[in-house]
Scaffold this motif. Structure first.
Motif, mmCIF file in Angstrom:
data_model
loop_
_atom_site.group_PDB
_atom_site.id
_atom_site.type_symbol
_atom_site.label_atom_id
_atom_site.label_comp_id
_atom_site.label_asym_id
_atom_site.label_seq_id
_atom_site.Cartn_x
_atom_site.Cartn_y
_atom_site.Cartn_z
ATOM 1 N N GLU A 40 27.626 29.906 -8.156
ATOM 2 C CA GLU A 40 26.999 28.917 -7.285
ATOM 3 C C GLU A 40 26.411 27.754 -8.089
ATOM 4 O O GLU A 40 26.512 26.598 -7.689
ATOM 5 C CB GLU A 40 25.916 29.561 -6.425
ATOM 6 N N LEU A 41 25.810 28.052 -9.246
ATOM 7 C CA LEU A 41 25.272 26.994 -10.106
ATOM 8 C C LEU A 41 26.385 26.060 -10.570
ATOM 9 O O LEU A 41 26.234 24.830 -10.549
ATOM 10 C CB LEU A 41 24.554 27.598 -11.319
ATOM 11 N N ARG A 42 27.501 26.621 -10.950
ATOM 12 C CA ARG A 42 28.628 25.798 -11.411
ATOM 13 C C ARG A 42 29.203 24.964 -10.263
ATOM 14 O O ARG A 42 29.564 23.794 -10.459
ATOM 15 C CB ARG A 42 29.690 26.664 -12.071
ATOM 16 N N ALA A 43 29.260 25.549 -9.065
ATOM 17 C CA ALA A 43 29.741 24.806 -7.897
ATOM 18 C C ALA A 43 28.781 23.652 -7.565
ATOM 19 O O ALA A 43 29.217 22.538 -7.268
ATOM 20 C CB ALA A 43 29.898 25.739 -6.702
ATOM 21 N N LEU A 44 27.477 23.923 -7.621
ATOM 22 C CA LEU A 44 26.485 22.873 -7.362
ATOM 23 C C LEU A 44 26.584 21.769 -8.414
ATOM 24 O O LEU A 44 26.527 20.585 -8.081
ATOM 25 C CB LEU A 44 25.071 23.461 -7.349
ATOM 26 N N TYR A 48 27.269 17.958 -7.508
ATOM 27 C CA TYR A 48 26.301 16.920 -7.828
ATOM 28 C C TYR A 48 26.907 15.800 -8.671
ATOM 29 O O TYR A 48 26.431 14.675 -8.645
ATOM 30 C CB TYR A 48 25.091 17.492 -8.568
ATOM 31 N N LEU A 49 27.943 16.121 -9.437
ATOM 32 C CA LEU A 49 28.591 15.093 -10.240
ATOM 33 C C LEU A 49 29.339 14.088 -9.379
ATOM 34 O O LEU A 49 29.782 13.062 -9.864
ATOM 35 C CB LEU A 49 29.550 15.717 -11.256
ATOM 36 N N GLY A 50 29.474 14.409 -8.087
ATOM 37 C CA GLY A 50 30.085 13.462 -7.166
ATOM 38 C C GLY A 50 31.590 13.435 -7.222
ATOM 39 O O GLY A 50 32.201 12.440 -6.854
ATOM 40 N N GLU A 51 32.193 14.518 -7.698
ATOM 41 C CA GLU A 51 33.646 14.558 -7.786
ATOM 42 C C GLU A 51 34.255 14.358 -6.410
ATOM 43 O O GLU A 51 33.959 15.076 -5.463
ATOM 44 C CB GLU A 51 34.094 15.883 -8.402
ATOM 45 N N GLY A 52 35.083 13.321 -6.299
ATOM 46 C CA GLY A 52 35.746 13.025 -5.044
ATOM 47 C C GLY A 52 34.890 12.222 -4.070
ATOM 48 O O GLY A 52 35.286 12.001 -2.944
ATOM 49 N N GLN A 53 33.709 11.775 -4.492
ATOM 50 C CA GLN A 53 32.826 11.004 -3.622
ATOM 51 C C GLN A 53 32.824 9.548 -4.047
ATOM 52 O O GLN A 53 32.965 9.226 -5.223
ATOM 53 C CB GLN A 53 31.394 11.543 -3.690
ATOM 54 N N GLY A 58 22.298 10.537 -7.678
ATOM 55 C CA GLY A 58 21.414 10.073 -8.741
ATOM 56 C C GLY A 58 20.897 11.197 -9.609
ATOM 57 O O GLY A 58 20.115 10.963 -10.521
ATOM 58 N N PHE A 59 21.328 12.406 -9.351
ATOM 59 C CA PHE A 59 20.889 13.544 -10.152
ATOM 60 C C PHE A 59 22.074 14.451 -10.415
ATOM 61 O O PHE A 59 23.109 14.356 -9.767
ATOM 62 C CB PHE A 59 19.759 14.324 -9.457
ATOM 63 N N GLU A 60 21.892 15.320 -11.410
ATOM 64 C CA GLU A 60 22.931 16.290 -11.734
ATOM 65 C C GLU A 60 22.284 17.578 -12.206
ATOM 66 O O GLU A 60 21.115 17.590 -12.602
ATOM 67 C CB GLU A 60 23.898 15.737 -12.777
ATOM 68 N N LEU A 61 23.046 18.635 -12.130
ATOM 69 C CA LEU A 61 22.603 19.949 -12.571
ATOM 70 C C LEU A 61 23.296 20.228 -13.898
ATOM 71 O O LEU A 61 24.521 20.172 -13.981
ATOM 72 C CB LEU A 61 22.983 20.998 -11.523
ATOM 73 N N ARG A 62 22.489 20.495 -14.934
ATOM 74 C CA ARG A 62 23.054 20.729 -16.264
ATOM 75 C C ARG A 62 22.620 22.077 -16.801
ATOM 76 O O ARG A 62 21.494 22.521 -16.590
ATOM 77 C CB ARG A 62 22.577 19.668 -17.248
ATOM 78 N N TYR A 71 18.514 17.081 -13.615
ATOM 79 C CA TYR A 71 18.184 15.876 -14.370
ATOM 80 C C TYR A 71 18.668 14.656 -13.601
ATOM 81 O O TYR A 71 19.547 14.760 -12.747
ATOM 82 C CB TYR A 71 18.896 15.873 -15.732
ATOM 83 N N SER A 72 18.153 13.491 -13.973
ATOM 84 C CA SER A 72 18.712 12.263 -13.410
ATOM 85 C C SER A 72 20.126 12.122 -13.968
ATOM 86 O O SER A 72 20.419 12.547 -15.083
ATOM 87 C CB SER A 72 17.848 11.051 -13.765
ATOM 88 N N ALA A 73 21.015 11.519 -13.183
ATOM 89 C CA ALA A 73 22.416 11.391 -13.571
ATOM 90 C C ALA A 73 22.562 10.483 -14.783
ATOM 91 O O ALA A 73 21.900 9.452 -14.886
ATOM 92 C CB ALA A 73 23.232 10.849 -12.409
ATOM 93 N N ARG A 74 23.453 10.871 -15.681
ATOM 94 C CA ARG A 74 23.703 10.081 -16.890
ATOM 95 C C ARG A 74 24.162 8.670 -16.537
ATOM 96 O O ARG A 74 23.891 7.723 -17.270
ATOM 97 C CB ARG A 74 24.742 10.784 -17.750
ATOM 98 N N ALA A 75 24.865 8.541 -15.417
ATOM 99 C CA ALA A 75 25.371 7.228 -14.999
ATOM 100 C C ALA A 75 24.243 6.227 -14.762
ATOM 101 O O ALA A 75 24.457 5.024 -14.825
ATOM 102 C CB ALA A 75 26.208 7.373 -13.726
ATOM 103 N N TYR A 76 23.038 6.721 -14.517
ATOM 104 C CA TYR A 76 21.910 5.851 -14.230
ATOM 105 C C TYR A 76 20.874 5.857 -15.347
ATOM 106 O O TYR A 76 19.729 5.458 -15.142
ATOM 107 C CB TYR A 76 21.266 6.254 -12.898
#
Length: 186
Positions: A40-44, A48-53, A58-62, A71-76
């Motif tokens: 479930e953590l890997r799916a989340l 959160y990385l927004g694959e296909g969106q 603005g955040f990601e799970l690492r 964490y806040s997303a690296r993109a931002y």
């Protein structure tokens, strides 16, 4: 508990956790297997990385420092950096950030060497970094000078699993051996 029913409790726990949380701890709290939590953590994290969106979050799970954290997303990173450094929310001074960078890239390193690199006395800054848990004493030189290095807290705050993930220094800068020779000449 079904996988989709795990998402809410996992997210709630991760939002309040002050340090990375491992799958075993979550599994124990939620009464399910660590394998179910890990899946479930890997799916989340992927979601959160927004694959296909069209609009990434603005955040990601690492996965960092032996657990998982939001964490806040690296993109931002540039926007978040401007907010943190340019506002009253700043946590470290420019001097502390510079000193921390020297320690991270040159560890283990003594205060004297840090001072030579930065060109200023760093005693107070190193004490501040130690008090915040970002730097620790790692040993002694043959002459008895204390050596300093970064902590697991530093890795966690930076969202890294190891120091090998630090951004490489610019290719036009001299390598560590050349810096050592230059420093000895001065």
């Amino acid at each position: 508990m079904s996988e989709h029913m795990l998402r809410g409790p996992i997210e709630a726990i991760l939002m309040v956790a002050s340090e990375p949380v491992d799958a075993f701890e979550l599994a124990d709290v939620l009464g399910v297997s660590a394998d179910d939590i890990d899946a479930e953590l890997r799916a989340l994290a992927s979601e959160y990385l927004g694959e296909g969106q069209d609009h990434p979050r603005g955040f990601e799970l690492r996965e960092v420092a032996g657990g998982w954290r939001i964490y806040s997303a690296r993109a931002y990173a540039d926007v978040v950096g401007r907010f943190v450094v340019g506002s009253s929310h700043a946590r470290l001074s420019q001097a502390a950030l510079e000193t921390l960078a020297v320690i991270a890239y040159r560890q283990p390193i003594s205060r004297t060497r840090i001072s030579r690199i930065r060109g200023v006395n760093v005693d107070g800054v190193v004490r501040t970094l130690m008090a915040r848990g970002l730097v620790e004493e790692t040993g002694l030189t043959p002459s008895g000078a204390r050596l300093y290095g970064t902590t697991s807290e530093f890795l966690e705050k930076m969202g890294l699993t190891s120091l090998s993930e630090l951004v490489p220094l610019a290719p036009y800068l001299p390598d560590a051996d050349a810096l050592d020779e230059l420093e000895e000449e001065l």
